[in-house]
Scaffold this active site. Structure first.
Site, PDB file in Angstrom:
ATOM      1  N   LYS A 166       0.820  -1.214   0.000  1.00  0.00           N
ATOM      2  CA  LYS A 166       0.000   0.000   0.000  1.00  0.00           C
ATOM      3  C   LYS A 166       0.854   1.265   0.000  1.00  0.00           C
ATOM      4  O   LYS A 166       0.609   2.178  -0.798  1.00  0.00           O
ATOM      5  CB  LYS A 166      -0.924  -0.014   1.210  1.00  0.00           C
ATOM      6  CG  LYS A 166      -1.804   1.227   1.362  1.00  0.00           C
ATOM      7  CD  LYS A 166      -2.989   0.955   2.262  1.00  0.00           C
ATOM      8  CE  LYS A 166      -2.611   0.337   3.572  1.00  0.00           C
ATOM      9  NZ  LYS A 166      -1.746   1.192   4.422  1.00  0.00           N
ATOM     10  N   THR A 218       4.018   1.496  -0.884  1.00  0.00           N
ATOM     11  CA  THR A 218       4.741   1.494  -2.155  1.00  0.00           C
ATOM     12  C   THR A 218       3.860   2.019  -3.276  1.00  0.00           C
ATOM     13  O   THR A 218       4.297   2.835  -4.110  1.00  0.00           O
ATOM     14  CB  THR A 218       5.212   0.058  -2.478  1.00  0.00           C
ATOM     15  OG1 THR A 218       6.079  -0.403  -1.425  1.00  0.00           O
ATOM     16  CG2 THR A 218       5.954   0.007  -3.800  1.00  0.00           C
ATOM     17  N   ARG A 264       2.159   8.626   6.918  1.00  0.00           N
ATOM     18  CA  ARG A 264       2.457   8.544   8.348  1.00  0.00           C
ATOM     19  C   ARG A 264       3.941   8.275   8.580  1.00  0.00           C
ATOM     20  O   ARG A 264       4.619   7.715   7.732  1.00  0.00           O
ATOM     21  CB  ARG A 264       1.656   7.414   8.996  1.00  0.00           C
ATOM     22  CG  ARG A 264       0.162   7.644   9.055  1.00  0.00           C
ATOM     23  CD  ARG A 264      -0.547   6.441   9.658  1.00  0.00           C
ATOM     24  NE  ARG A 264      -0.334   5.241   8.868  1.00  0.00           N
ATOM     25  CZ  ARG A 264      -0.555   4.015   9.307  1.00  0.00           C
ATOM     26  NH1 ARG A 264      -0.970   3.811  10.536  1.00  0.00           N
ATOM     27  NH2 ARG A 264      -0.353   2.965   8.522  1.00  0.00           N
ATOM     28  N   LYS A 303       8.185  -5.388  10.593  1.00  0.00           N
ATOM     29  CA  LYS A 303       8.262  -4.768   9.275  1.00  0.00           C
ATOM     30  C   LYS A 303       9.685  -4.459   8.833  1.00  0.00           C
ATOM     31  O   LYS A 303      10.025  -4.588   7.665  1.00  0.00           O
ATOM     32  CB  LYS A 303       7.441  -3.473   9.249  1.00  0.00           C
ATOM     33  CG  LYS A 303       5.942  -3.698   9.239  1.00  0.00           C
ATOM     34  CD  LYS A 303       5.211  -2.379   9.051  1.00  0.00           C
ATOM     35  CE  LYS A 303       3.707  -2.588   8.977  1.00  0.00           C
ATOM     36  NZ  LYS A 303       2.989  -1.313   8.788  1.00  0.00           N
ATOM     37  N   ALA A 306      -3.595   2.036  12.877  1.00  0.00           N
ATOM     38  CA  ALA A 306      -4.968   1.957  12.378  1.00  0.00           C
ATOM     39  C   ALA A 306      -5.762   0.847  13.053  1.00  0.00           C
ATOM     40  O   ALA A 306      -6.984   0.834  12.967  1.00  0.00           O
ATOM     41  CB  ALA A 306      -4.977   1.752  10.870  1.00  0.00           C
ATOM     42  N   PHE A 315      -3.523  -0.114   7.240  1.00  0.00           N
ATOM     43  CA  PHE A 315      -4.091  -1.449   7.107  1.00  0.00           C
ATOM     44  C   PHE A 315      -5.177  -1.472   6.022  1.00  0.00           C
ATOM     45  O   PHE A 315      -5.109  -0.722   5.050  1.00  0.00           O
ATOM     46  CB  PHE A 315      -4.616  -1.955   8.451  1.00  0.00           C
ATOM     47  CG  PHE A 315      -3.515  -2.308   9.421  1.00  0.00           C
ATOM     48  CD1 PHE A 315      -2.526  -3.222   9.082  1.00  0.00           C
ATOM     49  CD2 PHE A 315      -3.445  -1.706  10.666  1.00  0.00           C
ATOM     50  CE1 PHE A 315      -1.502  -3.549   9.970  1.00  0.00           C
ATOM     51  CE2 PHE A 315      -2.421  -2.021  11.560  1.00  0.00           C
ATOM     52  CZ  PHE A 315      -1.461  -2.951  11.203  1.00  0.00           C
ATOM     53  N   PHE A 363       3.087  -9.122  -9.252  1.00  0.00           N
ATOM     54  CA  PHE A 363       4.309  -9.892  -9.047  1.00  0.00           C
ATOM     55  C   PHE A 363       4.622 -10.668 -10.330  1.00  0.00           C
ATOM     56  O   PHE A 363       3.730 -10.952 -11.128  1.00  0.00           O
ATOM     57  CB  PHE A 363       4.128 -10.872  -7.881  1.00  0.00           C
ATOM     58  CG  PHE A 363       4.271 -10.245  -6.524  1.00  0.00           C
ATOM     59  CD1 PHE A 363       5.354 -10.546  -5.717  1.00  0.00           C
ATOM     60  CD2 PHE A 363       3.322  -9.348  -6.051  1.00  0.00           C
ATOM     61  CE1 PHE A 363       5.493  -9.965  -4.459  1.00  0.00           C
ATOM     62  CE2 PHE A 363       3.443  -8.778  -4.801  1.00  0.00           C
ATOM     63  CZ  PHE A 363       4.537  -9.078  -3.999  1.00  0.00           C
ATOM     64  N   TRP A 369       6.989  -0.852  -7.838  1.00  0.00           N
ATOM     65  CA  TRP A 369       8.107  -1.378  -7.049  1.00  0.00           C
ATOM     66  C   TRP A 369       9.352  -1.512  -7.903  1.00  0.00           C
ATOM     67  O   TRP A 369      10.452  -1.178  -7.471  1.00  0.00           O
ATOM     68  CB  TRP A 369       7.707  -2.735  -6.459  1.00  0.00           C
ATOM     69  CG  TRP A 369       8.745  -3.355  -5.563  1.00  0.00           C
ATOM     70  CD1 TRP A 369       8.930  -3.130  -4.242  1.00  0.00           C
ATOM     71  CD2 TRP A 369       9.742  -4.303  -5.955  1.00  0.00           C
ATOM     72  NE1 TRP A 369       9.978  -3.880  -3.768  1.00  0.00           N
ATOM     73  CE2 TRP A 369      10.493  -4.609  -4.802  1.00  0.00           C
ATOM     74  CE3 TRP A 369      10.066  -4.924  -7.167  1.00  0.00           C
ATOM     75  CZ2 TRP A 369      11.554  -5.519  -4.823  1.00  0.00           C
ATOM     76  CZ3 TRP A 369      11.117  -5.832  -7.186  1.00  0.00           C
ATOM     77  CH2 TRP A 369      11.853  -6.121  -6.022  1.00  0.00           C
TER      78      TRP A 369
END
Length: 565
Positions: free
Chosen positions: A78, A80, A101, A112, A280, A308, A389, A417
């Site tokens: 999200k 990215t 954020r 993460k 969130a 999220f 992907f 990405w």
């Protein structure tokens, strides 16, 4: 030009460290920030004085909200996508400013390892953003803990306000996952050390100070919100506020510089504000309103995200942030991956690289329910972004597109990405199409403010989660009655729930039916202006896993950091 995904072999931090970035003063000039309002922190980050919004009239740009399906271990991308979309809009000739954020150190060292985008769609300097940055979270922690110290000192010095020490609701915070601090006893060691009482820590991003910080419209509003915060109760259940302790002035003094939005850039030089960071799943999950309004003031397009899935961050962005501040999105992007949807359909993580239309079909209801909520409940235009992907097959992508078209929503492939803004051209084109009108579309809410708190909770559970109903445990029912009697019934609600599922059970993926949401406790955040509803087993102080990301983060003799990703 960023390389294609098949050529990308470097980690996110290696890509970020090798990037040729612009001096932050040049980024500010691109954004239209006058020199007088820029406060540089070195050469690659700065704060922008919030008085810019007051001193210079700006016509607000168009706001684009990026959200996602319920997250899975397969990843959705999200942030990215948010960064890549901002770069793609800039490439399309739109003056674009991003608002995100700030990452919490808890997830950075927990699971993460970083949260500044990925690949060739990142905000930089990613090491600074993920670690101390400009010190905002430290200031928020200090302000929170100053209030905690004032409470215990007030009780020690005679307790003139009549705190019932069993009902002190204000907790200390630290921006770290530390389960050992969830429940503690303070004041041990005799009379000189204060009055012993049960206490505990929350993570900083769960603090009401963080929520207040992110919803404040200026320094005076910040001070007023801090003063309204309820920190405990008397024996007769009368609320005691930070204002009664005369704490808001000193707290605001600690926060006055932190309130200025942080300006950084993407790898392609697009201006980005990274400011504030409530979770969130246990708070409202949006960057500061100051940063959002700054992005809207400076850009033709402002791209922001909510934490999220859309059942948490986007619901709160729309039902809380938009309602309290008046901002309105022109369009919403829902991010998904084929891999994550197959996991929602029951596929094993080890088999996600293989075409599996049956699992994808079974998992698609999760995406479609999020889309239906955005378009049906909130009435906003929407596009689905497939973060593709290499293993995704054309048949799998076509199936998603077909099901979304049945709801009247387009699908755009995103390859930001690997390719940066160039990989988001199709997504940017669809966003521009959705935002063609001058005015933002009319926004509906999932509940009305004049409904009782129970009805608001039931409305979110039934309309957003598709629950059959809500079970209120005895403690929650008692607290709801008390909050209604104290005059807090008019506030919006902030649901604290697992991000992994529409239900309050993280193991129930997809789009479950035939379930009830269990509410075990509620807390008023009078300064932020909402009531927090704790469901299931959600906790406000996370713990570290068996193999935390901190074990793989290091720094060499030159000061170069590794292990962030």
């Amino acid at each position: 030009m960023p390389r294609r995904r098949s050529d990308v072999t470097k980690s996110d931090i290696e890509i970020a460290q090798e990037a040729q970035t612009l001096p932050i003063a040049e980024v500010a000039k691109r954004a239209g920030v006058p020199d007088a309002y820029l406060e540089q922190y070195g050469t690659r980050k700065a704060k922008v004085d919030y008085n810019l919004l007051r001193d210079h009239a700006h016509k607000p740009g168009k706001l684009v909200l990026v959200t996602a399906i319920n997250p899975t271990p397969a990843g959705e991308g999200k942030t990215t996508t948010t960064v890549g979309l901002g770069d793609a809009l800039a490439r399309a000739g739109k003056k674009t400013v991003i608002a995100l954020r700030e990452p919490s150190l808890g997830p950075v060292f927990g699971i993460k390892g970083g949260a500044a985008g990925g690949g060739y769609a990142q905000v930089v300097p990613m090491e600074d953003i993920n670690l101390h940055f400009t010190g905002d979270f430290h200031a928020i922690s200090a302000a929170n803990n100053l209030l905690a110290a004032l409470i215990d000192n007030h009780i020690h010095q005679g307790n003139a306000l009549g705190f019932d020490v069993r009902k002190v609701s204000w907790k200390r915070v630290v921006d770290m996952n530390d389960r050992a601090l969830r429940d503690i006893v303070v004041g041990l060691g005799g009379k000189v050390n204060g009055f012993p009482r049960q206490d505990g820590f929350d993570i900083t991003v769960a603090s009401e100070v963080m929520a207040v910080f992110c919803l404040a419209t200026d320094i005076n509003d910040l001070k007023e919100r801090l003063a309204r915060m309820v920190v405990g109760y008397t024996a007769a259940d009368e609320p005691i506020t930070a204002g009664q302790l005369k704490a808001e002035g000193a707290m605001c003094a600690l926060l006055k510089d932190a309130l200025k939005p942080n300006l950084v850039q993407t790898l392609e030089g697009t201006p980005a504000f990274v400011h504030g960071g409530p979770f969130a799943n246990i708070a409202h999950g949006c960057n500061s309103i100051m940063a959002t309004r700054m992005a809207l003031a400076l850009g033709d397009y402002a791209v922001t995200e909510a934490g999220f899935g859309a059942d948490l961050g986007a619901e709160k962005f729309l039902d809380i942030k938009c309602r309290l501040t008046g901002v309105r999105p022109h369009a919403v992007v829902v991010v998904a991956t084929v891999r994550a949807l197959k996991m929602h359909g029951g596929a094993d993580k080890a088999s996600l690289g293989q075409e599996d239309l049956a699992a994808l079909e079974a998992g698609l209801p999760n995406l479609l329910q999020h889309v239906e909520n955005v378009t049906g409940v909130f009435g906003l235009p929407c596009v689905v972004a497939i973060n593709r992907f290499p293993t995704d097959t054309d048949a799998e992508v076509a199936l998603i597109a077909e099901r979304c078209r049945e709801l009247g929503v387009n699908v755009a492939l995103s390859n930001v990405w690997a390719e940066g803004g160039a990989g988001g051209a199709a997504l940017a084109a669809e966003v521009i199409r959705l935002c063609e009108g001058e005015d933002a579309p009319e926004l509906s809410f999932s509940y009305e403010l004049d409904q009782p708190l129970r009805q608001k909770i039931e409305a979110v559970a039934k309309r957003i989660y598709r629950a059959d109903g809500v079970t209120f445990e005895a403690r929650a029912a008692k607290e709801l009655d008390k909050l209604e009697q104290l005059g807090f019934g008019h506030l919006p609600i902030c649901m604290a729930k697992t991000p992994a599922s529409f239900t309050d059970d993280a193991s129930r993926v997809g789009a479950p039916r035939g379930f009830s949401v269990t509410v075990r406790d509620v807390r008023v955040s009078a300064g932020a202006g909402f009531v927090v509803v704790l469901t299931g087993s959600i906790m406000t102080m996370p713990g570290l896993g068996k193999s935390p990301a901190a074990e793989r983060i290091d720094v060499d003799e030159t000061g170069r950091i590794s292990g962030l990703f």
